[in-house]
Design an enzyme around this catalytic site. Structure first.
Site, short mmCIF file in Angstrom:
data_model
loop_
_atom_site.label_atom_id
_atom_site.label_comp_id
_atom_site.label_asym_id
_atom_site.label_seq_id
_atom_site.Cartn_x
_atom_site.Cartn_y
_atom_site.Cartn_z
N GLU A 222 -32.00 1.29 18.57
CA GLU A 222 -33.05 1.51 19.58
C GLU A 222 -32.50 0.96 20.89
O GLU A 222 -32.49 -0.26 21.10
CB GLU A 222 -34.33 0.77 19.17
CG GLU A 222 -34.95 1.30 17.89
CD GLU A 222 -35.68 2.63 18.09
OE1 GLU A 222 -36.07 2.94 19.22
OE2 GLU A 222 -35.84 3.36 17.09
N CYS A 256 -38.18 -1.34 28.02
CA CYS A 256 -37.17 -0.30 27.77
C CYS A 256 -37.66 1.08 28.19
O CYS A 256 -36.86 1.92 28.55
CB CYS A 256 -36.78 -0.29 26.30
SG CYS A 256 -38.17 -0.03 25.20
P1 NAD Z 1 -28.63 -7.05 24.00
O1 NAD Z 1 -27.98 -5.82 23.48
O2 NAD Z 1 -27.88 -7.89 24.96
O3 NAD Z 1 -29.03 -8.04 22.79
C1 NAD Z 1 -29.76 -7.60 21.67
C2 NAD Z 1 -29.39 -8.45 20.47
O4 NAD Z 1 -28.01 -8.29 20.19
C3 NAD Z 1 -29.66 -9.95 20.63
O5 NAD Z 1 -30.28 -10.43 19.46
C4 NAD Z 1 -28.28 -10.53 20.81
O6 NAD Z 1 -28.15 -11.83 20.28
C5 NAD Z 1 -27.39 -9.57 20.06
N1 NAD Z 1 -26.05 -9.47 20.63
C6 NAD Z 1 -25.70 -9.60 21.95
N2 NAD Z 1 -24.38 -9.45 22.09
C7 NAD Z 1 -23.88 -9.21 20.86
C8 NAD Z 1 -22.57 -8.96 20.36
N3 NAD Z 1 -21.51 -8.94 21.16
N4 NAD Z 1 -22.43 -8.73 19.03
C9 NAD Z 1 -23.50 -8.75 18.21
N5 NAD Z 1 -24.75 -8.98 18.63
C10 NAD Z 1 -24.95 -9.21 19.93
O7 NAD Z 1 -30.00 -6.54 24.57
P2 NAD Z 1 -31.06 -7.36 25.36
O8 NAD Z 1 -30.45 -7.77 26.66
O9 NAD Z 1 -31.67 -8.40 24.48
O10 NAD Z 1 -32.19 -6.24 25.61
C11 NAD Z 1 -32.15 -5.38 26.69
C12 NAD Z 1 -31.74 -3.99 26.29
O11 NAD Z 1 -32.45 -3.58 25.15
C13 NAD Z 1 -32.07 -2.97 27.37
O12 NAD Z 1 -31.02 -2.06 27.49
C14 NAD Z 1 -33.31 -2.27 26.82
O13 NAD Z 1 -33.50 -0.96 27.29
C15 NAD Z 1 -33.03 -2.30 25.37
N6 NAD Z 1 -34.27 -2.20 24.63
C16 NAD Z 1 -34.52 -1.07 23.92
C17 NAD Z 1 -35.72 -0.94 23.25
C18 NAD Z 1 -36.03 0.27 22.43
O14 NAD Z 1 -37.00 0.21 21.68
N7 NAD Z 1 -35.28 1.35 22.52
C19 NAD Z 1 -36.65 -1.97 23.28
C20 NAD Z 1 -36.36 -3.10 24.02
C21 NAD Z 1 -35.16 -3.22 24.68
#
Ligand code: NAD
Length: 470
Positions: A222, A256
């Site tokens: 997502e 998002c």
């Molecule tokens: P992110 O991708 O930075 O982090 C998400 C998760 O991934 C966190 O739990 C984090 O600890 C983990 N993570 C981060 N780096 C990692 C790595 N290198 N390896 C493994 N895991 C890792 O996202 P965010 O900043 O928390 O959220 C923002 C993004 O999420 C935006 O792009 C937003 O659009 C998207 N989002 C999408 C939805 C949806 O339903 N489609 C909902 C909310 C947010």
């Protein structure tokens, strides 16, 4: 002589304890206890009560993490509405679905039986940090799985509430939480799960998918993207402006499915921009920094990234920033070009670029030249324009004459397409996502025609006839 004990190695210890946890979940799943409908309903009811009991703590955590107003904090509790929906429908979803069979297969009966996948991993983001791990958990439980949740470390207060709630509601060999950052996520991704459900950014989504591929684990991703919002000239300006401002600036734009940018018909642009300014003023007052209804950026890193997008642009409303308070005012940028930095990636903050169009075909061409967005919004009374935009663009979902609300209809799948995600969830779609749909054919012994067995001589014509009749 006593042997020297090995020096403590916390990384190894935690890897072992993670493997022990997964082992214990696999052992519990193997007992079959997660499968009966009554068990699933009981666990969903337990989850619902646990959320209701902690409502204040969940809303407070969203306030601590994101400076969320109580009203918007309540969005996190919205998962209880999904729980009620699933509790009502689950009995019909778990039933085998009978399927008709062709003449060539008769006699016999065929059906599809949903079965749980096993142990699943749920990794969440920080923007709706409670809801976005609990909503997939509802699907995982409904489908009869064990689950491990990794909430976002960037929303530490909520991460703590999630951990406390899960630990006091479920046995860890059934549902568990692993708090932590990137290292914790990577340690989890190195293990074998039966499904990984990830919500977050596109870049990390690629990392997750790569790790999953090594274990041949299916994923739901997502992700995000730049969701366009088209404003036609045939609209109710005041209502449209209110809806856009609400969807853009709630949670300080860190949603998002927030409208990322506006594409406004030139005949209405000046009126619409004036209406936006008025609505922002009405909603957040002369000084939005003093408004108790406006959230903050989640971190210094996000503040720096979002604030830098204002530089060099024509600010017509807002533009004020305060790094110490992680505050960026609700901001509208006028006459933004497609090449501007603010138009390159998802904004994920309280900045609304306004672009103008004359010809809808040009606007559609610009949208289609970019990665497929998670949401697309169109404000227009024109039925033919609605049909044109629906049939000539692709996005995870669409909302016509409003924003954001399509994600809260539990009967519809929620997910992206292309760069905005893989797979979907919510309601029945979550149940399907966390189930394997097992196809079953059952044949009796009493009829066993000879035409399919060798020797094949003289049987092909009959075979062709059977196939053509099927
Ligand atoms: P992110 O991708 O930075 O982090 C998400 C998760 O991934 C966190 O739990 C984090 O600890 C983990 N993570 C981060 N780096 C990692 C790595 N290198 N390896 C493994 N895991 C890792 O996202 P965010 O900043 O928390 O959220 C923002 C993004 O999420 C935006 O792009 C937003 O659009 C998207 N989002 C999408 C939805 C949806 O339903 N489609 C909902 C909310 C947010």
């Amino acid at each position: 002589m006593t042997a020297l004990s090995a020096p403590p190695n916390s990384a190894q210890d935690s890897e072992r304890s993670l493997q022990d946890l997964i082992q214990s979940q696999r052992a519990f799943f193997a007992t079959g206890k997660t499968k009966p409908l009554d068990f699933r309903l009981e666990q969903l009811n337990k989850l619902k009560s646990a959320i209701t009991e902690r409502q204040d703590a969940i809303i407070q955590a969203a306030q601590d993490d994101l400076g969320r107003p109580e009203f918007e904090g309540y969005f996190e509790i919205g998962v209880t509405a999904e729980l009620s929906y699933v509790l009502k429908k689950l009995k019909s979803w778990v039933k085998p679905q009978k399927v008709g069979i062709p003449l060539s297969q008769m006699p016999g009966s065929a059906w599809v039986q949903p079965e749980p996948l096993g142990c699943v991993l749920i990794i969440g983001p920080w923007n709706y940090p409670f809801q976005l791990v609990i909503s997939p958990l509802i699907g995982a439980i409904a489908a009869g799985n064990c689950a491990i949740i990794k909430p976002s470390e960037i929303a530490p207060a909520t991460s703590k509430v999630v951990a406390e709630l899960i630990e006091s509601t479920f046995d860890p060999s059934y549902v568990a939480v692993r708090e932590g950052g990137v290292e914790t996520a990577q340690a989890l991704l190195a293990e074998k799960f039966d499904h990984i459900f990830f919500t977050g950014g596109t870049r990390v989504g690629q990392i997750v998918m790569e790790a999953a591929a090594k274990q041949l684990t299916p994923v739901t991703l997502e992700l995000g993207g730049k969701s366009p919002c088209i404003i036609d000239s045939d609209i109710n300006v005041e209502v449209a402006a209110k809806r856009v401002v609400w969807g853009k600036y709630l949670n300080a734009g860190q949603t998002c499915v927030a409208p990322d940018y506006l594409l406004v018909h030139q005949d209405i642009k000046s009126d619409f921009v004036k209406a936006l300014q008025q609505v922002i003023q009405d909603a957040y007052g002369d000084n939005p920094a003093q408004s108790s209804d406006f959230s903050r950026l989640v971190s210094d890193r996000q503040f720096d990234r979002v604030a830098s997008l204002i530089e060099g642009e024509e600010v017509i409303t807002g533009g004020q920033t305060d790094r110490g308070d992680k505050f960026i005012a609700p901001t509208v940028l006028d006459s933004v070009s497609w090449d501007a930095p603010v138009m390159q990636d998802e904004i994920f903050g309280p900045i609304l670029p306004v672009l103008e169009y004359q010809d809808i075909d040009d606007a559609i061409a610009q949208i289609n030249a970019r990665p497929k967005p998670l949401a697309l919004y169109l404000f227009s009374r024109s039925q033919s324009l609605q049909e044109k935009v629906l049939s000539s663009t692709s996005s995870g979902g669409v909302c016509i004459n409003d924003v954001f609300l399509h994600v809260a209809i539990w009967g519809m799948p929620f997910g992206g397409v292309g760069d905005s995600g893989i797979g979907a969830y919510h309601g029945k779609t979550s149940f399907d996502t966390f189930s394997h749909m097992k196809s079953i054919l059952k044949k009796p012994f009493w009829l066993d025609l000879d035409w399919r067995y060798p020797p094949y001589a003289k049987k092909l014509d009959f075979f062709k006839k059977i196939v053509s009749l099927s």
